[in-house]
Design a protein around this motif. Structure first.
Motif, PDB file in Angstrom:
ATOM      1  N   GLU A  99       0.833  -1.210   0.000  1.00  6.23           N
ATOM      2  CA  GLU A  99       0.000   0.000   0.000  1.00  6.23           C
ATOM      3  C   GLU A  99       0.861   1.251   0.000  1.00  6.23           C
ATOM      4  O   GLU A  99       0.552   2.239  -0.690  1.00  6.23           O
ATOM      5  CB  GLU A  99      -0.923  -0.018   1.223  1.00  6.23           C
ATOM      6  CG  GLU A  99      -1.938   1.103   1.252  1.00  6.23           C
ATOM      7  CD  GLU A  99      -1.483   2.304   2.058  1.00  6.23           C
ATOM      8  OE1 GLU A  99      -1.975   3.422   1.797  1.00  6.23           O
ATOM      9  OE2 GLU A  99      -0.628   2.128   2.944  1.00  6.23           O
ATOM     10  N   TYR A 103      -9.783  -5.096 -10.493  1.00  9.81           N
ATOM     11  CA  TYR A 103      -8.473  -4.493 -10.736  1.00  9.81           C
ATOM     12  C   TYR A 103      -7.703  -4.224  -9.434  1.00  9.81           C
ATOM     13  O   TYR A 103      -6.522  -4.560  -9.338  1.00  9.81           O
ATOM     14  CB  TYR A 103      -8.627  -3.213 -11.552  1.00  9.81           C
ATOM     15  CG  TYR A 103      -8.867  -3.459 -13.019  1.00  9.81           C
ATOM     16  CD1 TYR A 103      -7.810  -3.630 -13.906  1.00  9.81           C
ATOM     17  CD2 TYR A 103     -10.156  -3.553 -13.527  1.00  9.81           C
ATOM     18  CE1 TYR A 103      -8.031  -3.863 -15.258  1.00  9.81           C
ATOM     19  CE2 TYR A 103     -10.397  -3.794 -14.868  1.00  9.81           C
ATOM     20  CZ  TYR A 103      -9.330  -3.947 -15.732  1.00  9.81           C
ATOM     21  OH  TYR A 103      -9.543  -4.190 -17.064  1.00  9.81           O
ATOM     22  N   PRO A 104      -8.318  -3.615  -8.412  1.00  6.77           N
ATOM     23  CA  PRO A 104      -7.572  -3.418  -7.158  1.00  6.77           C
ATOM     24  C   PRO A 104      -7.097  -4.721  -6.527  1.00  6.77           C
ATOM     25  O   PRO A 104      -5.988  -4.804  -6.003  1.00  6.77           O
ATOM     26  CB  PRO A 104      -8.585  -2.705  -6.255  1.00  6.77           C
ATOM     27  CG  PRO A 104      -9.561  -2.084  -7.182  1.00  6.77           C
ATOM     28  CD  PRO A 104      -9.656  -2.999  -8.354  1.00  6.77           C
ATOM     29  N   HIS A 163      -8.600   2.497 -13.405  1.00  9.30           N
ATOM     30  CA  HIS A 163      -9.271   2.502 -12.105  1.00  9.30           C
ATOM     31  C   HIS A 163      -8.304   2.820 -10.963  1.00  9.30           C
ATOM     32  O   HIS A 163      -8.242   2.111  -9.954  1.00  9.30           O
ATOM     33  CB  HIS A 163      -9.973   1.163 -11.871  1.00  9.30           C
ATOM     34  CG  HIS A 163     -10.886   0.755 -12.989  1.00  9.30           C
ATOM     35  ND1 HIS A 163     -12.062   1.419 -13.284  1.00  9.30           N
ATOM     36  CD2 HIS A 163     -10.758  -0.221 -13.926  1.00  9.30           C
ATOM     37  CE1 HIS A 163     -12.638   0.853 -14.335  1.00  9.30           C
ATOM     38  NE2 HIS A 163     -11.871  -0.128 -14.750  1.00  9.30           N
ATOM     39  N   ARG A 164      -7.560   3.906 -11.136  1.00  7.95           N
ATOM     40  CA  ARG A 164      -6.599   4.298 -10.106  1.00  7.95           C
ATOM     41  C   ARG A 164      -7.283   4.602  -8.781  1.00  7.95           C
ATOM     42  O   ARG A 164      -6.791   4.251  -7.708  1.00  7.95           O
ATOM     43  CB  ARG A 164      -5.821   5.534 -10.569  1.00  7.95           C
ATOM     44  CG  ARG A 164      -4.918   5.310 -11.763  1.00  7.95           C
ATOM     45  CD  ARG A 164      -4.317   6.635 -12.204  1.00  7.95           C
ATOM     46  NE  ARG A 164      -5.371   7.586 -12.577  1.00  7.95           N
ATOM     47  CZ  ARG A 164      -5.194   8.899 -12.679  1.00  7.95           C
ATOM     48  NH1 ARG A 164      -4.010   9.417 -12.409  1.00  7.95           N
ATOM     49  NH2 ARG A 164      -6.182   9.693 -13.035  1.00  7.95           N
ATOM     50  N   THR A 189      -8.395   1.455  -7.024  1.00 10.28           N
ATOM     51  CA  THR A 189      -7.231   0.705  -6.546  1.00 10.28           C
ATOM     52  C   THR A 189      -6.653   1.338  -5.290  1.00 10.28           C
ATOM     53  O   THR A 189      -6.348   0.650  -4.302  1.00 10.28           O
ATOM     54  CB  THR A 189      -6.151   0.653  -7.637  1.00 10.28           C
ATOM     55  OG1 THR A 189      -6.675  -0.036  -8.774  1.00 10.28           O
ATOM     56  CG2 THR A 189      -4.911  -0.062  -7.141  1.00 10.28           C
ATOM     57  N   ARG A 190      -6.499   2.656  -5.309  1.00 13.04           N
ATOM     58  CA  ARG A 190      -5.942   3.327  -4.138  1.00 13.04           C
ATOM     59  C   ARG A 190      -6.852   3.184  -2.920  1.00 13.04           C
ATOM     60  O   ARG A 190      -6.382   2.944  -1.811  1.00 13.04           O
ATOM     61  CB  ARG A 190      -5.727   4.807  -4.457  1.00 13.04           C
ATOM     62  CG  ARG A 190      -5.121   5.588  -3.308  1.00 13.04           C
ATOM     63  CD  ARG A 190      -4.604   6.924  -3.756  1.00 13.04           C
ATOM     64  NE  ARG A 190      -3.990   7.638  -2.642  1.00 13.04           N
ATOM     65  CZ  ARG A 190      -3.160   8.638  -2.782  1.00 13.04           C
ATOM     66  NH1 ARG A 190      -2.825   9.052  -3.996  1.00 13.04           N
ATOM     67  NH2 ARG A 190      -2.649   9.250  -1.740  1.00 13.04           N
ATOM     68  N   VAL A 248      -9.057   0.756  -2.275  1.00 13.97           N
ATOM     69  CA  VAL A 248      -9.005  -0.626  -1.770  1.00 13.97           C
ATOM     70  C   VAL A 248      -7.685  -0.887  -1.049  1.00 13.97           C
ATOM     71  O   VAL A 248      -7.650  -1.494   0.032  1.00 13.97           O
ATOM     72  CB  VAL A 248      -9.208  -1.629  -2.919  1.00 13.97           C
ATOM     73  CG1 VAL A 248      -8.926  -3.054  -2.454  1.00 13.97           C
ATOM     74  CG2 VAL A 248     -10.627  -1.528  -3.463  1.00 13.97           C
ATOM     75  N   ALA A 249      -6.571  -0.414  -1.636  1.00 10.30           N
ATOM     76  CA  ALA A 249      -5.268  -0.626  -1.015  1.00 10.30           C
ATOM     77  C   ALA A 249      -5.186   0.050   0.347  1.00 10.30           C
ATOM     78  O   ALA A 249      -4.659  -0.522   1.320  1.00 10.30           O
ATOM     79  CB  ALA A 249      -4.158  -0.101  -1.930  1.00 10.30           C
TER      80      ALA A 249
END
Length: 508
Positions: free
Chosen positions: A74, A221-222, A261-262, A265-266, A268-269
């Motif tokens: 992360e 994706y994440p 899907h940045r 992703t961010r 979820v991370a």
């Protein structure tokens, strides 16, 4: 397991998470890293609190290392390469040579001042020489500092877990008579280099694959991206190389590759990172028996004082000598070496290995982390001002939070007008933001409204600025310039450079 037991476990687990989140809010208001709140929850639930029995150091070590892998992935995903690149060389030296200097000085102090042997002293030195990424991110991102300095501290904290982990494993597994310094140094450098290559390779391979693979839903994706980072950690571990470094670098590659899907992703991370932190710190708090700690108070204070006032400054001075950083920045770096979950997790390794004095080492490390986090963290904003590192007339209002809008190829910048900012009194058109950037919303106390050309900014206003990636940096610079120099910032030579203090304006 019966359904009743399942429901009870879910209720207790959810309750612990909610209590931890509430405690984190209190810790943030006090300027403390949230790790202290989570550790406090674990202590409250433990044997000397509500009586929940837990003393499995091996399970704590296994789950703790897995949690650290997620936290490092992360951290890599949310770090911008453009910020790390200028400070990569000094951060790498701090994370390697600096660690060795810190271990040597701290171990020497422990050996001379405490009644311990060299193996225990070296274990203590190795365990506490790693700064903690989670603690540093939580504190420093709320302190307005030059971007280069913040990036240096964060990059060091992401890189120095790897060498300290190798040293702790070595000092826990064998006696000092079996350790040869030169082969140990060569092996450590090989493990770091190989782990770095594995992390970069898996990160690059994952980018190549995800750009060509169309998944059926954006939610996958994440999961795929975080999974690739954890895969890098696992592969490096299986090949006896540095999993910590592999996880961080894989996350760094994936987070800066411009994958789809940045935002998702961010988010979820970050969510997985918080879950890992809560579970890790609560579990570490459970493992500690408070009634066993009083005998370790004096040793913890001795080792922590030597680390803070001698070992850390010495490591910073020696490591950064070729880079000619200003003395005031070195003073701040010396104080900013916060310890957190990593040293406590590393302290479980000698316990599981049955190293002599390992129980005492664990208690010392736990107390050291708690006491010196309380001492160091609240003083960082004051020290930044004292060392003249805080940019003139720029407070938290320009520590912007970016919320990428993937579908629109747009970014949101959140700005708060602080009391010392010269944004106050400025009419909205006087901001002269680069097109197509625009202020779309203003929150003023209990009111929220869409601004127009007659809107005049006040202290406490919160602005939502919509921009595009192409002009985002120019928008930030303009906002920073007005915050420092007011509506005539350009006339006074203020460009909004984040690394430069505002020029002195002489008025006639």
């Amino acid at each position: 397991m019966t359904l009743t037991e399942l429901y009870l476990m879910l209720a207790v687990g959810t309750g612990v998470v909610l209590i931890s989140v509430t405690a984190a809010r209190l810790a943030t208001r006090l300027g403390m890293p949230v790790l202290l709140a989570y550790l406090g929850v674990g202590l409250l639930l433990g044997q000397d609190g509500l009586g929940l029995p837990f003393d499995d150091a091996a399970l704590t070590q296994a789950l703790g290392l897995a949690a650290l892998a997620v936290i490092l992935v992360e951290g890599g995903l949310t770090t911008a390469v453009k910020d790390v690149r200028p400070v990569l060389a000094p951060a790498t030296v701090l994370a390697t040579l600096g660690v060795l200097v810190s271990v040597a000085v701290t171990a020497g102090a422990a050996y001379l001042l405490l009644d311990v042997g060299w193996q225990t002293a070296l274990l203590l030195g190795a365990i506490v020489s790693s700064t903690d990424a989670a603690a540093i991110f939580a504190v420093l991102r709320a302190v307005p500092l030059p971007k280069r300095l913040t990036s240096l501290v964060e990059a060091e904290s992401g890189l120095n877990d790897a060498p300290t982990f190798i040293l702790v494993l070595t000092f826990s597994a064998v006696g000092l008579d079996a350790i040869e310094p030169l082969p140990l140094l060569v092996a450590m450098l090989f493990q770091l280099a190989a782990g770095g290559v594995i992390g970069l390779a898996i990160g690059a391979a994952a980018v190549w694959l995800l750009r060509r693979l169309t998944l059926p839903t954006s939610g996958l994706y994440p999961i795929a991206i975080v999974g690739c980072g954890v895969l890098a950690y696992a592969v490096a571990g299986l090949t006896q190389t540095s999993g910590f470094l592999a996880a961080y670098l894989a996350g760094l590659v994936l987070g800066n590759a411009g994958l789809p899907h940045r935002r998702a992703t961010r988010s979820v991370a970050e969510g997985l990172g918080w879950i890992a932190q809560i579970g890790l710190f609560v579990m570490l708090g459970l493992l500690v028996t408070p009634s066993d700690l009083p005998s370790s108070v004096v040793p913890a204070l001795v080792v922590g004082t030597a680390l803070l006032l001698v070992a850390r400054p010495a490591s910073v001075l020696v490591s950064l000598l070729p880079f000619r950083l200003p003395l005031r920045e070195q003073v701040f770096l010396s104080w900013a070496g916060l310890r957190g979950a990593v040293p406590i997790v590393l302290a479980t390794i000698p316990v599981v290995a049955g190293a002599p004095g390992s129980e005492q080492v664990f208690n010392i490390v736990f107390l050291l982390v708690v006491v010196f986090t309380v001492i160091q963290a609240p003083a960082l904003p004051w020290l930044a001002r004292r060392m003249r590192l805080t940019p003139h007339a720029v407070g938290p209002d320009l520590q912007v939070e970016l919320a990428p809008l993937d579908a629109m190829d747009a970014d949101l910048i959140h700005v708060t007008v602080e009391p010392d900012s010269r944004l106050q009194g400025v009419y909205l058109p006087e901001l002269r933001l680069p097109p197509p950037a625009a202020t779309t919303l203003v929150v003023r106390g209990p009111d929220t409204f869409v601004p127009d050309e007659h809107t005049r900014l006040r202290v406490g206003d919160q602005l939502v600025v919509l921009t595009t990636p192409r002009v985002r940096e120019a928008t930030e610079r303009r906002l920073r310039a007005v915050a420092r120099g007011g509506r005539l910032a350009g006339w006074f030579g203020e460009t909004g450079d984040p690394e430069r203090a505002a020029p002195t304006v002489r008025r006639r």
